[in-house]
Design an enzyme around this catalytic site. Structure first.
Site, PDB file in Angstrom:
ATOM      1  CB  SER A 180     -26.570 -27.484 -35.756  1.00 38.73           C
ATOM      2  OG  SER A 180     -27.456 -26.402 -35.980  1.00 38.73           O
ATOM      3  CE1 TYR A 218     -29.166 -30.353 -39.472  1.00 39.24           C
ATOM      4  CE2 TYR A 218     -29.942 -28.572 -38.059  1.00 39.24           C
ATOM      5  CZ  TYR A 218     -28.976 -29.104 -38.897  1.00 39.24           C
ATOM      6  OH  TYR A 218     -27.832 -28.393 -39.158  1.00 39.24           O
TER       7      TYR A 218
HETATM    8  P1  NAP Z   1     -25.053 -28.256 -47.735  1.00 44.04           P
HETATM    9  O1  NAP Z   1     -24.630 -26.992 -48.404  1.00 44.04           O
HETATM   10  O2  NAP Z   1     -26.433 -28.778 -47.948  1.00 44.04           O
HETATM   11  O3  NAP Z   1     -23.997 -29.403 -48.111  1.00 44.04           O
HETATM   12  C1  NAP Z   1     -24.174 -30.679 -47.609  1.00 44.04           C
HETATM   13  C2  NAP Z   1     -22.985 -31.526 -47.979  1.00 44.04           C
HETATM   14  O4  NAP Z   1     -23.138 -32.820 -47.368  1.00 44.04           O
HETATM   15  C3  NAP Z   1     -22.857 -31.765 -49.455  1.00 44.04           C
HETATM   16  O5  NAP Z   1     -21.491 -31.815 -49.771  1.00 44.04           O
HETATM   17  C4  NAP Z   1     -23.501 -33.150 -49.633  1.00 44.04           C
HETATM   18  O6  NAP Z   1     -22.997 -33.867 -50.756  1.00 44.04           O
HETATM   19  C5  NAP Z   1     -23.069 -33.818 -48.357  1.00 44.04           C
HETATM   20  N1  NAP Z   1     -23.906 -34.935 -47.923  1.00 44.04           N
HETATM   21  C6  NAP Z   1     -25.223 -34.940 -47.608  1.00 44.04           C
HETATM   22  N2  NAP Z   1     -25.610 -36.160 -47.212  1.00 44.04           N
HETATM   23  C7  NAP Z   1     -24.521 -36.968 -47.299  1.00 44.04           C
HETATM   24  C8  NAP Z   1     -24.279 -38.342 -47.054  1.00 44.04           C
HETATM   25  N3  NAP Z   1     -25.264 -39.156 -46.623  1.00 44.04           N
HETATM   26  N4  NAP Z   1     -23.041 -38.831 -47.275  1.00 44.04           N
HETATM   27  C9  NAP Z   1     -22.036 -38.019 -47.700  1.00 44.04           C
HETATM   28  N5  NAP Z   1     -22.197 -36.701 -47.948  1.00 44.04           N
HETATM   29  C10 NAP Z   1     -23.434 -36.188 -47.752  1.00 44.04           C
HETATM   30  O7  NAP Z   1     -24.898 -28.154 -46.154  1.00 44.04           O
HETATM   31  P2  NAP Z   1     -24.102 -27.130 -45.192  1.00 44.04           P
HETATM   32  O8  NAP Z   1     -25.027 -26.065 -44.802  1.00 44.04           O
HETATM   33  O9  NAP Z   1     -22.773 -26.821 -45.730  1.00 44.04           O
HETATM   34  O10 NAP Z   1     -23.977 -28.087 -43.922  1.00 44.04           O
HETATM   35  C11 NAP Z   1     -22.803 -28.770 -43.576  1.00 44.04           C
HETATM   36  C12 NAP Z   1     -22.934 -29.170 -42.123  1.00 44.04           C
HETATM   37  O11 NAP Z   1     -23.121 -28.006 -41.335  1.00 44.04           O
HETATM   38  C13 NAP Z   1     -24.134 -30.075 -41.834  1.00 44.04           C
HETATM   39  O12 NAP Z   1     -23.777 -31.045 -40.876  1.00 44.04           O
HETATM   40  C14 NAP Z   1     -25.144 -29.112 -41.247  1.00 44.04           C
HETATM   41  O13 NAP Z   1     -26.054 -29.760 -40.392  1.00 44.04           O
HETATM   42  C15 NAP Z   1     -24.241 -28.163 -40.499  1.00 44.04           C
HETATM   43  N6  NAP Z   1     -24.846 -26.872 -40.213  1.00 44.04           N
HETATM   44  C16 NAP Z   1     -25.172 -25.991 -41.202  1.00 44.04           C
HETATM   45  C17 NAP Z   1     -25.754 -24.786 -40.862  1.00 44.04           C
HETATM   46  C18 NAP Z   1     -26.147 -23.750 -41.884  1.00 44.04           C
HETATM   47  O14 NAP Z   1     -26.745 -22.730 -41.496  1.00 44.04           O
HETATM   48  N7  NAP Z   1     -25.848 -23.935 -43.151  1.00 44.04           N
HETATM   49  C19 NAP Z   1     -26.015 -24.482 -39.521  1.00 44.04           C
HETATM   50  C20 NAP Z   1     -25.671 -25.411 -38.555  1.00 44.04           C
HETATM   51  C21 NAP Z   1     -25.084 -26.593 -38.909  1.00 44.04           C
HETATM   52  P3  NAP Z   1     -23.607 -33.629 -52.260  1.00 44.04           P
HETATM   53  O15 NAP Z   1     -23.055 -32.302 -52.723  1.00 44.04           O
HETATM   54  O16 NAP Z   1     -23.093 -34.783 -53.050  1.00 44.04           O
HETATM   55  O17 NAP Z   1     -25.092 -33.604 -52.120  1.00 44.04           O
END
Ligand code: NAP
Length: 248
Positions: A143, A157
């Site tokens: 991130s 985080y």
């Molecule tokens: P999201 O929409 O909240 O989706 C999270 C995903 O992770 C879901 O598929 C969830 O499964 C799964 N998950 C959560 N905990 C888990 C666990 N313990 N074991 C297996 N699966 C798990 O998140 P996102 O924004 O797409 O984020 C994805 C990645 O990008 C993360 O690592 C996040 O830190 C990173 N990121 C995101 C952003 C942003 O702005 N969105 C920015 C920087 C980095 P369920 O559907 O079953 O709950």
């Protein structure tokens, strides 16, 4: 060679976009998820409708046993994994560090850091030429927070993503001569559900004005960077980072 990809957290957000794009590029995809089975099934169905191959597998990446089962299931159903996207990640309510409980810190570090380590471990066992594998590629989803620190929101985080950056650098060097490349993307301000977990579903709308591009990003824009790092186009790239942050 069969291209077999595991996307952790592939049911929603960046992981779902990555799973769908990967399927279009010829990967058989394992869509891992934690709780949202219906969302994972929808991703699998969307891939199958386009003629692709995908399975959904529930596993908590923070659980060693679950991760072992996840990889065993992929061995049996899709074949030996050639690509891993360590995407599953969580954040919790926005707060200052002095309010953070040990239980919260354990949850965040277990999912974000231990989870990525365990999945990388199982992938290396199968990919490394040292263990009879044919090589492969790992992309860690870090991130922009690892550089920015997320003050007042979630320093825990941000620090967990700092650990992912270091994992990327160290593991890349450790397995570089064994046919495995390890890289990372560092997204920020992407429209997904994750911001609701912090208590501010519309966070991207609030902060976008402060980004150089003056807009939030879409999950597919991160997925494209991930797929490039996984691909042979990136054959001489390892231990590297792509910031997908609109310039922030
Ligand atoms: P999201 O929409 O909240 O989706 C999270 C995903 O992770 C879901 O598929 C969830 O499964 C799964 N998950 C959560 N905990 C888990 C666990 N313990 N074991 C297996 N699966 C798990 O998140 P996102 O924004 O797409 O984020 C994805 C990645 O990008 C993360 O690592 C996040 O830190 C990173 N990121 C995101 C952003 C942003 O702005 N969105 C920015 C920087 C980095 P369920 O559907 O079953 O709950």
């Amino acid at each position: 060679m069969n291209k077999v990809l595991i996307v952790t957290g592939g049911s929603r957000g960046i992981g779902a976009a990555t799973a769908q794009l990967a399927a279009q590029r010829g990967y058989a995809v394992c869509v891992n998820y934690l709780r949202h089975q219906e969302a994972a099934s929808r991703v699998v169905e969307s891939i199958e409708q386009l003629g692709g191959r995908a399975i959904a597998v529930a596993a908590d990446v923070a659980s060693e046993n679950d991760v072992i089962q996840l990889f065993n299931q992929v061995d049996g159903q899709l074949g030996r994994v050639t690509a891993l996207v360590n995407n599953a990640g969580i954040l919790e309510s926005q707060m200052r560090l002095e309010s953070m409980s040990a239980a919260r810190l354990n949850r965040v570090f277990a999912a974000n850091v231990i989870g990525s380590f365990l999945c990388a471990r199982e992938a290396v066992k199968r990919m490394s030429t040292l263990h009879g594998g044919d090589g492969g590629a790992i992309v860690n989803v870090s991130s922009g927070a690892s550089r920015l620190g997320s003050p007042g929101e979630y320093v825990d985080y941000a620090a967990s993503k700092g650990a992912i950056d270091t994992l990327t650098i160290g593991l890349a060097k450790e397995v570089a001569s064994e046919g495995i490349r390890v890289n990372a993307v560092r997204p920020a301000f992407i429209y997904t559900d994750i911001h609701a977990s912090g208590g501010e579903p519309n966070r991207v709308e609030r902060v976008k004005a402060f980004t150089p591009m003056k807009r939030g990003g879409e999950a597919i824009e991160v997925a494209r960077a991930i797929l490039w790092l996984l691909s042979d186009e990136a054959s001489y790239t390892t231990g590297s980072f792509i910031d997908v942050t609109g310039g922030a």
